[in-house]
Design a protein around this motif. Structure first.
Motif, short mmCIF file in Angstrom:
data_model
loop_
_atom_site.label_atom_id
_atom_site.label_comp_id
_atom_site.label_asym_id
_atom_site.label_seq_id
_atom_site.Cartn_x
_atom_site.Cartn_y
_atom_site.Cartn_z
N VAL A 12 9.39 19.07 -76.28
CA VAL A 12 10.09 18.16 -75.37
C VAL A 12 10.59 18.92 -74.16
O VAL A 12 10.64 18.42 -73.04
N LEU A 13 10.99 20.16 -74.40
CA LEU A 13 11.49 21.00 -73.30
C LEU A 13 10.34 21.49 -72.45
O LEU A 13 9.22 21.60 -72.91
N PRO A 56 15.03 31.05 -72.39
CA PRO A 56 15.07 32.13 -73.38
C PRO A 56 14.78 31.63 -74.79
O PRO A 56 15.21 30.53 -75.16
N ALA A 57 14.10 32.45 -75.56
CA ALA A 57 13.69 32.07 -76.91
C ALA A 57 14.89 31.71 -77.78
O ALA A 57 14.86 30.76 -78.56
N ARG A 58 15.95 32.48 -77.64
CA ARG A 58 17.14 32.26 -78.46
C ARG A 58 17.77 30.91 -78.15
O ARG A 58 18.15 30.17 -79.05
N GLU A 59 17.85 30.58 -76.89
CA GLU A 59 18.43 29.30 -76.48
C GLU A 59 17.54 28.15 -76.95
O GLU A 59 18.03 27.13 -77.44
#
Lengths: 212, 212
Positions: free
Chosen positions: A157-158, A163-166
């Motif tokens: 969806v994004l 960043p991967a963590r976010e």
DNA sequence: ACCTGAACACCGTTCAAGT
DNA sequence: ACCTGAACACCGTTCAAGT
């Protein structure tokens, strides 16, 4: 509930239609009866002897197919995860061909919540009953398959350039919201008198798909 | 587990220290022992006879204070909601005096999740065990108090000039996320090898408080 | 009013013995 | 290999009888 369930009909009719000493596929019959009983009683007590009775078999016979009651329940949960994943993947595919990732997520999330509402006792068995100790491998695999599918759907969806963590936090949070919504609905925590529950669920899922 | 729990120590020591036929406050003792046992066993089986044994009383004595086992469990759940609400309101108040609504929500949400992790069996008893049928009034009141507190805290994070329906959906969604996160953690669904679970929870709560 | 003791109808589990 | 029958140690619940 003090009496034996006299008026309970045999649910599945495999072999063992009188005379044959051996049941055709007792394991399958126990699981099928179990799934059906879960939703009839709406509560997840599920007696081992009760299931044996339904299958027309002695209590001890169950132990040829499951090491104990817990393993029987695990088998039901595995079946549940399989059905949930199937239901969701169907919902994803329907939408994905004609539309975009956001619609796919919405359909998948709605399917998740719908599954919980249609199978409350099974849903509670799948989640909530087994902790780390009882975790068997087959169950871990079945639940992981579902988890990975949801996470993938949500991540799509994004846009994808964060960043991967976010991104991970966002995906888990969204999944937790869908799951929590299901749980709270089953617990009757969202039912003030005369609320439009379906509308609320729709609003929340739509809202979630528009976060950024 | 086949033997009686021989080496189980008496948890609370009220009256009935040998000789007195009547227990001082058996109801209180049963609840206290119950809460303690829930977290010792980590599983929510909780036998009525087991609790009676711990209180040094015959099984039948329990029925002078609870109509049945279910009502005893309800009493434990009520106690649980009370403690959860207290823990959260303390977290809110701490933050509210020195800071803003967003920090208060973050602290309250973290407290909710922390409570679930510290009292997994009790948390599962509070949610998940009782459906609409078993719902008693005291329990409904205790859970509603907690719900209202969370909803108020969440609604304050928003500026406040948006449609009521949208606001409500947002609040319920955020609550569901906090709740779902708690549930998934207890079910070991968020524990790949060597993950930073605390960091993940922090990220998600921070992310949620910045939605708009 | 509160608790005991014994009983009742159930459990899950085990194990010799049957087919 | 699969199932029965009977037993074992437990349950939750009831109820006369004790204090």
């Amino acid at each position: 509930m003090t009496l034996a369930d006299v008026n309970m009909v045999k649910v599945t009719s495999t072999a063992k239609e009188n005379g044959s000493y051996h049941h055709g596929d007792l394991r399958r019959a126990l699981i099928d009866n179990g799934l059906q009983l879960l939703e009839e009683n709406m509560e997840a007590n599920l007696g081992l002897r009760q299931l044996a009775r339904l299958a027309g078999v002695s209590p001890g016979a169950v132990y040829r197919h499951f090491v104990n009651k817990e393993e029987l329940l695990v088998a039901l949960a595995v079946e549940g995860f399989g059905r949930l994943t199937q239901k969701q993947s169907r919902a994803y595919l329907e939408k994905k061909t004609v539309s975009n990732a956001m619609d796919a997520f919405r359909a998948g999330g709605a399917a998740y919540i719908q599954f919980a509402r249609e199978n409350p006792a099974l849903f509670r068995l799948m989640f909530g009953r087994f902790s780390a100790t009882h975790r068997n491998e087959e169950l871990a695999k079945a639940s992981k398959l579902n988890r990975d599918m949801m996470m993938l759907s949500i991540s799509k969806v994004l846009g994808g350039e964060r960043p991967a963590r976010e991104l991970h936090a966002f995906c888990v949070g969204t999944w937790a919201m869908i799951h929590g919504l299901s749980a709270l609905i089953l617990d009757q925590q969202l039912q003030e008198e005369g609320d439009d529950l379906d509308g609320l669920v729709e609003d929340i899922i739509r809202g979630a798909s528009e976060w950024e």
